[in-house]
Design a protein around this motif. Structure first.
Motif, PDB file in Angstrom:
ATOM      1  N   ASN A  19       0.721  -1.250  -0.003  1.00 62.21           N
ATOM      2  CA  ASN A  19       0.098  -0.077  -0.007  1.00 62.21           C
ATOM      3  C   ASN A  19       0.824   1.251   0.034  1.00 62.21           C
ATOM      4  OD1 ASN A  19      -1.739   1.905   0.357  1.00 62.21           O
ATOM      5  ND2 ASN A  19      -2.293   1.256   2.538  1.00 62.21           N
ATOM      6  N   THR A  20       0.911   1.913  -1.115  1.00 61.63           N
ATOM      7  CA  THR A  20       1.908   3.154  -1.364  1.00 61.63           C
ATOM      8  C   THR A  20       1.345   4.166  -0.459  1.00 61.63           C
ATOM      9  OG1 THR A  20       0.747   3.683  -3.206  1.00 61.63           O
ATOM     10  CG2 THR A  20       2.809   2.362  -3.527  1.00 61.63           C
ATOM     11  N   ASN A  21       0.102   4.110   0.037  1.00 56.38           N
ATOM     12  CA  ASN A  21      -0.297   5.408   0.751  1.00 56.38           C
ATOM     13  C   ASN A  21      -0.141   5.166   2.408  1.00 56.38           C
ATOM     14  OD1 ASN A  21      -0.669   6.898  -1.492  1.00 56.38           O
ATOM     15  ND2 ASN A  21      -3.024   6.128  -1.431  1.00 56.38           N
ATOM     16  N   ASN A  22       0.345   4.082   2.721  1.00 64.31           N
ATOM     17  CA  ASN A  22       0.372   3.806   4.167  1.00 64.31           C
ATOM     18  C   ASN A  22       2.066   4.584   4.577  1.00 64.31           C
ATOM     19  OD1 ASN A  22       1.823   2.128   6.249  1.00 64.31           O
ATOM     20  ND2 ASN A  22      -0.250   1.356   6.504  1.00 64.31           N
ATOM     21  N   GLN A  23       1.852   5.028   5.827  1.00 63.69           N
ATOM     22  CA  GLN A  23       3.087   5.663   6.105  1.00 63.69           C
ATOM     23  C   GLN A  23       4.310   4.933   6.352  1.00 63.69           C
ATOM     24  OE1 GLN A  23       2.938   9.080   6.271  1.00 63.69           O
ATOM     25  NE2 GLN A  23       5.232   8.942   6.745  1.00 63.69           N
ATOM     26  N   LEU A  24       4.251   3.557   6.788  1.00 65.34           N
ATOM     27  CA  LEU A  24       5.383   2.861   6.897  1.00 65.34           C
ATOM     28  C   LEU A  24       5.979   2.676   5.769  1.00 65.34           C
ATOM     29  CD1 LEU A  24       7.125   1.080   8.620  1.00 65.34           C
ATOM     30  CD2 LEU A  24       5.616  -0.870   8.052  1.00 65.34           C
ATOM     31  N   VAL A  25       5.341   2.411   4.471  1.00 64.23           N
ATOM     32  CA  VAL A  25       5.789   2.130   3.251  1.00 64.23           C
ATOM     33  C   VAL A  25       6.500   3.269   2.752  1.00 64.23           C
ATOM     34  CG1 VAL A  25       5.217   1.705   0.797  1.00 64.23           C
ATOM     35  CG2 VAL A  25       3.953   0.395   2.661  1.00 64.23           C
ATOM     36  N   ASN A  26       5.797   4.530   2.956  1.00 69.94           N
ATOM     37  CA  ASN A  26       6.733   5.652   2.740  1.00 69.94           C
ATOM     38  C   ASN A  26       8.031   5.983   3.380  1.00 69.94           C
ATOM     39  OD1 ASN A  26       5.207   7.817   0.861  1.00 69.94           O
ATOM     40  ND2 ASN A  26       3.605   6.403   2.012  1.00 69.94           N
ATOM     41  N   ASP A  27       8.073   5.432   4.793  1.00 70.21           N
ATOM     42  CA  ASP A  27       9.167   5.648   5.615  1.00 70.21           C
ATOM     43  C   ASP A  27      10.106   4.444   5.098  1.00 70.21           C
ATOM     44  OD1 ASP A  27       7.833   7.290   7.142  1.00 70.21           O
ATOM     45  OD2 ASP A  27       7.541   5.899   8.674  1.00 70.21           O
ATOM     46  N   ILE A  28       9.823   3.435   4.699  1.00 71.16           N
ATOM     47  CA  ILE A  28      10.785   2.527   4.210  1.00 71.16           C
ATOM     48  C   ILE A  28      11.275   2.903   2.845  1.00 71.16           C
ATOM     49  CG2 ILE A  28      10.981   0.266   2.917  1.00 71.16           C
ATOM     50  CD1 ILE A  28       8.572  -0.723   4.581  1.00 71.16           C
ATOM     51  N   PHE A  29      10.697   3.682   2.195  1.00 76.91           N
ATOM     52  CA  PHE A  29      11.015   4.184   0.780  1.00 76.91           C
ATOM     53  C   PHE A  29      12.182   5.233   0.897  1.00 76.91           C
ATOM     54  CE2 PHE A  29      10.498   7.502  -2.679  1.00 76.91           C
ATOM     55  CZ  PHE A  29      10.913   6.773  -3.674  1.00 76.91           C
ATOM     56  N   LYS A  30      11.836   5.803   2.217  1.00 79.34           N
ATOM     57  CA  LYS A  30      13.028   7.125   2.462  1.00 79.34           C
ATOM     58  C   LYS A  30      14.209   6.829   3.307  1.00 79.34           C
ATOM     59  CE  LYS A  30       9.466  10.516   1.818  1.00 79.34           C
ATOM     60  NZ  LYS A  30       8.114  10.592   2.623  1.00 79.34           N
ATOM     61  N   THR A  31      14.080   5.537   3.704  1.00 80.70           N
ATOM     62  CA  THR A  31      15.382   5.042   4.610  1.00 80.70           C
ATOM     63  C   THR A  31      16.512   4.826   3.868  1.00 80.70           C
ATOM     64  OG1 THR A  31      13.604   3.705   5.915  1.00 80.70           O
ATOM     65  CG2 THR A  31      15.966   3.290   6.052  1.00 80.70           C
ATOM     66  N   LYS A  32      17.761   5.586   4.088  1.00 80.35           N
ATOM     67  CA  LYS A  32      18.526   5.605   3.254  1.00 80.35           C
ATOM     68  C   LYS A  32      19.409   4.529   3.428  1.00 80.35           C
ATOM     69  CE  LYS A  32      18.082   9.356   0.928  1.00 80.35           C
ATOM     70  NZ  LYS A  32      16.972   9.929   1.477  1.00 80.35           N
ATOM     71  N   THR A  33      19.927   4.050   4.645  1.00 83.62           N
ATOM     72  CA  THR A  33      20.748   2.863   4.774  1.00 83.62           C
ATOM     73  C   THR A  33      20.044   1.617   4.304  1.00 83.62           C
ATOM     74  OG1 THR A  33      20.705   3.892   7.008  1.00 83.62           O
ATOM     75  CG2 THR A  33      22.117   2.436   6.648  1.00 83.62           C
ATOM     76  N   LYS A  34      20.701   1.078   3.303  1.00 84.50           N
ATOM     77  CA  LYS A  34      20.298  -0.163   2.652  1.00 84.50           C
ATOM     78  C   LYS A  34      19.852  -1.247   3.759  1.00 84.50           C
ATOM     79  CE  LYS A  34      21.142  -3.679  -0.842  1.00 84.50           C
ATOM     80  NZ  LYS A  34      19.945  -4.294  -0.724  1.00 84.50           N
ATOM     81  N   ASN A  35      21.020  -1.478   4.671  1.00 84.04           N
ATOM     82  CA  ASN A  35      20.654  -2.373   5.448  1.00 84.04           C
ATOM     83  C   ASN A  35      19.497  -2.415   6.291  1.00 84.04           C
ATOM     84  OD1 ASN A  35      22.467  -4.586   5.906  1.00 84.04           O
ATOM     85  ND2 ASN A  35      24.115  -3.540   7.137  1.00 84.04           N
ATOM     86  N   LYS A  36      19.356  -1.220   6.790  1.00 87.57           N
ATOM     87  CA  LYS A  36      18.177  -0.937   7.876  1.00 87.57           C
ATOM     88  C   LYS A  36      16.924  -1.012   7.060  1.00 87.57           C
ATOM     89  CE  LYS A  36      16.482   2.449  11.006  1.00 87.57           C
ATOM     90  NZ  LYS A  36      16.345   3.691  11.268  1.00 87.57           N
TER      91      LYS A  36
END
Ligand code: ADP
Ligand code: MG
Length: 624
Positions: free
Chosen positions: A571-588
């Protein structure tokens, strides 16, 4: 060249009768009591039409055991027989006096309830006896006679000094059949075969206590009375208008004394054309162990118990019902245990099906709410009937219910009317969403409801067959389980929901996820859903799941081993998905994706073994 008559001598036939005619020794008692009942009913009939002018009184039948002398006595106060009648009815094997009686009195005797038919019943006495005696005095003026026979074709006939009207049959029980001299054995047999016969049957006596006087003067007085084992006018022989709800329940208890639950409702059967049939069927509460509850319907002929195997007479889906069917017209062979399946039987079976459908229909119409409350207890029978009887399927359209996960009930037509508009897929089919397990599929049900879809609860063991039946007979519909990908194919009611992410961003997100998620198992699909909807969800193609279900039930291996393929809906509108997308560190980021995937798997019951162990370990790490 020549014509002749085959000479069947009695010497040959007698042992055959003894051995093969009746499969069950125990039916001798049923046959003799039937004869005693017939004799009494005949007298009653004569009395009714004025041929017997004395007082009819209250004749009973008595069964006595004389263990010391190895004898059983069956005594009646019926018409009795003259010397000539004994010669005619008893000495001529296979000459039925019962049939002759019905023939002679034709219409007037049609409903007299006479049981006899084949003129063979009496000889079943020899299955358990060394010798049999008849002491009988006719209601006509003629001397009493005493007939005896040791099972060879020779008999003895002498005068007797019996004073009162009626017949006494004396069985001299053979060594092999000594068990029939036990009181319990006879008592059980009487209960099994004769419990609802029309003439009172006395077996021994019993003590009762009566209270007399009042207050201080109250006394208990013990009294010995005849022990009458039968109910002479069972409910099914009465007219429905003369019975109330309580009467039906009481009769149910008479039938199944070990059963503590009341039946849900009953169906009173009553036809006399084109065949004669009466009876009462009950819908019981069905519990899980269906097999234990089958075959409880009892078949009677003129109130004589025949069998509790009603296979063929009652359609398969109704064998879960209880109750009684009484029909003199059901063709049974001489031993009355086996049904001769023929068109008459088919007619009876159709009649019963129709009556059951009509009853369900009227219950539904009279009090829909009450009917809905009972639905869970009766649905298995109805759904089974819809699958197995075409006529019933057609009629069921009026009362078969489809409950939703929110406990609302629709008929099929109501359901379609309600969902027609927003449950359309791209092929213009109406998709009916259902859940097979409200517990396991909870999150999917909630998602679907949120999107405004109605979800049915189809959780009976035969629901999948019913679904297939509906899909092949109703037009332009298809079923889809709520956790399948079918929802994605529905034309969105609310086309407004646009993704928070641009197309380019979406492409990138998809790549990020696909790096972590095994490609051969999950096809990643991005969706712009409500922001409140779950971030990651696993769905399975409906087609795939059905194939697998079939494989699991041993249906087919036609398609080899089906691969495990799922959709991962993000769900691209879910906040968590957006957070994942914006997470810079690949590992994290990878860790977040992995964790989300596992949560989605968990909710589909797909997380097991080592994966589950690791998931739990990882989760603890996260909250540390
Ligand atoms: P069915 O009952 O089929 O006629 P049965 O062999 O049982 O044949 O009996 C033969 C006939 O013997 C009866 O039809 C009846 O006329 C006569 N009979 C038997 N038992 C009695 C009885 N207890 N009282 C009077 N008649 C009897
Ligand atoms: Mg008979």
């Amino acid at each position: 060249m020549s014509k002749g008559k085959i000479n069947v001598s009695v010497e040959n036939i007698f042992p055959l009768i003894k051995k093969f005619l009746y499969s069950d020794q125990e039916i001798f008692l049923r046959e003799l009591i039937s004869n005693a009942t017939d004799a009494t009913l005949k007298l009653k009939h004569m009395s009714n039409i004025g041929e017997f002018k004395q007082d009819f009184g209250n004749p009973i039948i008595e069964v006595k055991i004389d263990k010391k002398n190895s004898k059983i006595h069956i005594i009646d106060q019926g018409v009795g027989m003259t010397e000539n009648e004994v010669k005619k009815y008893i000495n001529e094997v296979a000459f039925s006096g019962a049939e002759e009686f019905i023939e002679k009195y034709k219409d007037s005797a049609k409903d007299s309830g006479i049981i006899g038919h084949f003129g063979l019943g009496f000889y079943s006495a020899f299955m358990v006896s060394d010798s049999v005696e008849i002491i009988t005095k006719s209601f006509k003026k003629s001397p009493a006679v005493h007939w005896s026979c040791d099972g060879s074709p020779e008999f003895n006939l002498v005068k007797s000094n019996k004073k009162d009207r009626g017949t006494e049959i004396i069985l001299n029980i053979s060594k092999d059949s000594k068990s029939f001299l036990e009181e319990n054995t006879i008592s059980d047999l009487l209960k099994k075969y004769n419990r609802f016969m029309p003439i009172p049957i006395k077996f021994g006596t019993k003590e009762i206590t009566n209270k007399t006087g009042e207050g201080k003067d109250e006394k208990e007085i013990k009294e010995t009375i005849d022990n009458i084992i039968n109910i002479t006018e069972p409910a099914w022989t009465k007219k429905p208008k003369d019975l109330n709800e309580e009467d039906y329940k009481t009769f149910y208890k008479d039938l199944y004394p070990m059963n503590f639950e009341d039946p849900l409702f009953n169906i009173h059967l009553n036809v006399d054309y084109p065949f004669n049939l009466t009876g009462i069927l009950y819908f019981p509460k069905i519990t899980n162990d269906i097999n234990l509850q089958k075959d409880k319907i009892q078949l009677y002929q003129n109130q004589v118990f025949v069998t509790d195997n009603v296979e063929g007479i009652v359609p398969e889906f109704l064998t879960l019902l209880r109750g009684v069917i009484d029909s003199p017209d059901i063709p049974l062979n001489v031993s009355r245990s086996y049904l001769q399946v023929d068109s008459a039987v088919k007619k009876i079976s159709n009649y019963i099906t129709r009556k059951v459908a009509d009853k369900l229909n009227s219950l539904f119409k009279e009090d829909r709410k009450k009917f809905e409350e009972k639905w869970n207890d009766i649905k298995v029978i109805i759904e089974y009937g819809m699958l197995s009887e075409e006529k019933f399927y057609e009629k069921s359209n009026a009362f078969a219910l489809f409950p939703t996960t929110e406990n609302k009930f629709f008929t099929y037509d109501e359901l379609i009317k309600k969902i027609k508009k927003n449950h359309k897929d791209k092929d213009d089919k109406t998709v009916i969403l259902y859940s097979s397990n409200i517990q396991e599929q909870d999150s999917y049900i909630k998602e679907a409801n949120k999107k405004g879809y109605t979800v049915l609860l189809l959780d009976s063991p035969i629901a999948s067959h019913l679904i297939q039946k509906l899909e092949t007979t109703k037009e332009k519909i298809s079923f889809a389980r709520v956790d399948s990908d079918a929802i994605d194919n529905l034309i969105k009611k609310d086309e407004k929901s646009i993704s928070k992410l641009s197309e380019k961003e979406q492409e990138k997100l998809k790549e990020q996820i696909e790096e972590v998620v095994p490609k051969d198992k999950y096809s990643v699909q991005l969706e712009a859903m409500d922001s409140e909807s779950l971030p990651f969800m696993i769905t399975q193609p409906e087609f795939m799941r059905r194939m697998k279900d079939m494989q699991n039930t041993g249906g087919t291996s036609m398609f080899g081993n089906m691969p495990e393929m799922y959709n991962l809906v993000v769900n691209t509108n879910n906040q968590l998905v957006n957070d994942i997308f914006k997470t810079k560190t690949k590992n994290k980021r990878d860790r977040l994706i992995k964790q989300s995937l596992d949560l989605a798997r968990l909710s589909q019951n797909l997380l097991k073994g080592q994966d589950l162990t690791e998931f739990i370990k990882r989760s603890f790490e996260l909250i540390k």
